[in-house]
Design an enzyme around this catalytic site. Structure first.
Site, PDB file in Angstrom:
ATOM      1  N   GLU A 116      86.679 -74.628 118.820  1.00 32.25           N
ATOM      2  CA  GLU A 116      86.660 -73.736 117.661  1.00 32.25           C
ATOM      3  C   GLU A 116      85.616 -72.642 117.844  1.00 32.25           C
ATOM      4  O   GLU A 116      84.616 -72.832 118.516  1.00 32.25           O
ATOM      5  CB  GLU A 116      86.340 -74.540 116.392  1.00 32.25           C
ATOM      6  CG  GLU A 116      87.488 -75.472 116.018  1.00 32.25           C
ATOM      7  CD  GLU A 116      87.214 -76.303 114.759  1.00 32.25           C
ATOM      8  OE1 GLU A 116      88.131 -76.407 113.944  1.00 32.25           O
ATOM      9  OE2 GLU A 116      86.104 -76.841 114.607  1.00 32.25           O
ATOM     10  N   CYS A 367      77.356 -75.227 110.889  1.00 29.40           N
ATOM     11  CA  CYS A 367      76.659 -75.896 111.982  1.00 29.40           C
ATOM     12  C   CYS A 367      76.966 -77.384 111.988  1.00 29.40           C
ATOM     13  O   CYS A 367      76.796 -78.059 110.977  1.00 29.40           O
ATOM     14  CB  CYS A 367      75.148 -75.760 111.830  1.00 29.40           C
ATOM     15  SG  CYS A 367      74.579 -74.095 111.737  1.00 29.40           S
TER      16      CYS A 367
HETATM   17  N1  SAH Z   1      74.241 -78.125 121.522  1.00 24.70           N
HETATM   18  C1  SAH Z   1      73.533 -76.973 121.042  1.00 24.70           C
HETATM   19  C2  SAH Z   1      74.388 -75.965 120.294  1.00 24.70           C
HETATM   20  C3  SAH Z   1      75.362 -76.444 119.226  1.00 24.70           C
HETATM   21  S1  SAH Z   1      74.847 -76.916 117.630  1.00 24.70           S
HETATM   22  C4  SAH Z   1      72.379 -77.420 120.175  1.00 24.70           C
HETATM   23  O1  SAH Z   1      72.336 -78.567 119.776  1.00 24.70           O
HETATM   24  O2  SAH Z   1      71.488 -76.621 119.938  1.00 24.70           O
HETATM   25  C5  SAH Z   1      74.161 -75.583 116.761  1.00 24.70           C
HETATM   26  C6  SAH Z   1      73.091 -76.046 115.774  1.00 24.70           C
HETATM   27  O3  SAH Z   1      73.624 -76.796 114.660  1.00 24.70           O
HETATM   28  C7  SAH Z   1      72.069 -76.957 116.430  1.00 24.70           C
HETATM   29  O4  SAH Z   1      70.779 -76.585 116.048  1.00 24.70           O
HETATM   30  C8  SAH Z   1      72.446 -78.306 115.841  1.00 24.70           C
HETATM   31  O5  SAH Z   1      71.388 -79.216 115.925  1.00 24.70           O
HETATM   32  C9  SAH Z   1      72.833 -77.933 114.435  1.00 24.70           C
HETATM   33  N2  SAH Z   1      73.576 -78.977 113.725  1.00 24.70           N
HETATM   34  C10 SAH Z   1      74.349 -79.938 114.255  1.00 24.70           C
HETATM   35  N3  SAH Z   1      74.873 -80.713 113.300  1.00 24.70           N
HETATM   36  C11 SAH Z   1      74.435 -80.221 112.113  1.00 24.70           C
HETATM   37  C12 SAH Z   1      74.643 -80.586 110.752  1.00 24.70           C
HETATM   38  N4  SAH Z   1      75.437 -81.609 110.422  1.00 24.70           N
HETATM   39  N5  SAH Z   1      74.043 -79.854 109.807  1.00 24.70           N
HETATM   40  C13 SAH Z   1      73.253 -78.791 110.132  1.00 24.70           C
HETATM   41  N6  SAH Z   1      73.026 -78.407 111.400  1.00 24.70           N
HETATM   42  C14 SAH Z   1      73.593 -79.110 112.389  1.00 24.70           C
END
Ligand code: SAH
Length: 374
Positions: A116, A367
């Site tokens: 996505e 996110c």
């Molecule tokens: N793998 C990379 C990029 C993808 S996630 C990373 O972890 O940085 C992008 C962002 O969204 C990251 O900071 C991640 O920790 C955050 N994220 C993941 N799940 C989330 C959630 N349920 N609520 C808010 N942020 C979240």
């Protein structure tokens, strides 16, 4: 059509670094440097300047179909289509919210894998949030993508095509606000970008190089977000690409971070912060610390205090993200008063902090919510 099924739920804390070996999609113009494009064009028996022409069509006019490139000889168009413009992404579903200014697309890749991307238009900028892997091997328990495991790495062109698709929609005036451009790209969709290093660097280069080499997006507008793969952060710092590094920290202490971000069992908070300061020193770019606030898990004032002490006086900015709900997770966003106290505590240490205005929650496009299910 053959399809790739997801690998199944990993055990808690289990990390997957090496993507399963799978057939790669056909080569695309966006996979190649200008010199490589010229070589392919020459192999096809055409004049090298055609590479420049093709590149301008693709990166400037956002045209990926040689049949529409009427300034090319008809016979050559067919050859170029077969050699450089395979169909990499097929749109399966579009969902929009915020009056059409937030738009999530579910893509099917050539082998049936699903990813996505999310376009977010603001008054002063438009951001494309792209995926770099189908699934993710990092297994953070609060993230929907991590729960399904890693299907495969994406190629450079598969990553670039997500941005080009967004740029096309904007140029065509399909997004409310009139015709526009992509000004920012964040690697915050599915996947751990630094676990797919080569393809991601290639994609960043295509994004930031000016036409005809690439899309000409400012490097300052590109953000690579990582769980903290320390050696890869060092490599990224040495690339000479002033992109923004976002570090998904989520806890200032190893005990909690070991469980929230399992990669912490390899590289501890102190090591990953050192890598971040080295990145900031080398690139002169402010590092963004991502911190999802999870009610009663990581949102205590003492943790804000510890975080503040660890990062004060550094070239840093904290981005607090109210946790977005994901299926099967018992965790929720922090209480407003706890969020406010967390912010105040960081500000007390002089650390710049913002609370992210997350978009797309209604369409599971925020996110950590990208699960790419049909
Ligand atoms: N793998 C990379 C990029 C993808 S996630 C990373 O972890 O940085 C992008 C962002 O969204 C990251 O900071 C991640 O920790 C955050 N994220 C993941 N799940 C989330 C959630 N349920 N609520 C808010 N942020 C979240």
């Amino acid at each position: 059509m053959s399809t790739v099924s997801p690998p199944g739920t990993p055990a808690p804390g289990q990390l997957t670094f090496v993507a399963p070996r799978r057939a790669k999609p056909a080569r695309h113009l966006a996979d190649l440097t200008m010199a490589e494009r010229r070589a392919v064009v020459a192999e096809l028996g055409e004049k090298p300047f055609r590479a420049d022409q093709l590149s301008r069509h693709y990166f400037e006019k956002l045209n990926g179909d040689p049949e529409l490139m009427t300034d090319l000889p008809a016979a050559a168009r067919e050859k170029f289509a077969a050699a450089l413009f395979p169909k990499l992404l097929t749109s399966v579903r579009e969902m929009t919210t915020d009056g059409g200014t937030t738009r999530k697309t579910l893509w099917r890749l050539f082998d049936g894998a699903l990813v996505e991307s999310v376009l977010m238009r603001y008054t002063d900028r438009t951001t494309m949030c792209v995926s770099s892997q189908a699934g993710c091997g990092m297994n953070c328990p609060f993230c929907a993508t991590g729960q399904a495991g890693l299907t495969r790495n994406m190629t450079t062109a598969e990553i670039v095509e997500q941005v080009v698709a967004g740029a096309r929609a904007l140029a065509a005036g399909e997004v409310p606000g009139g015709p526009g451009r992509v000004s920012n790209v964040v690697f915050m969709g599915m996947g751990e970008p630094l676990a797919n290093y080569k393809a991601v660097i290639g994609a960043v280069r295509r994004m930031v190089e000016p036409s005809p080499d690439g899309l000409g997006i400012s490097a300052r507008g590109v953000t690579v977000s990582t769980v903290g793969l320390v050696p890869a952060i060092g490599k990224l710092a040495a690339e000479g690409l002033p992109v923004t590094l976002a570090l998904s920290l989520h806890a200032p202490d190893d005990e909690l971070r070991d469980t929230l971000v399992p990669i912490n069992t390899r590289w501890k908070v102190a090591e990953v912060l050192d890598a971040a300061w080295n990145y900031a020193a080398t690139t002169k770019r402010r590092v963004s610390i991502e911190y999802a606030l999870i009610k009663d898990i990581n949102d205590q004032e003492w943790r804000a205090d510890l975080l503040g002490k660890l990062i004060k006086n550094k070239l840093v900015h904290v981005n607090l993200i109210p946790l977005n709900p994901t299926p099967g997770s018992k965790w929720t966003a922090s209480r407003p008063e706890d969020e406010r106290a967390f912010v105040r505590r960081l500000e007390f240490h002089g650390v710049p902090v913002t609370v992210r205005d997350t978009r797309g929650r209604e369409i599971d496009g925020a996110c950590g919510q990208l699960a790419a299910a049909e």
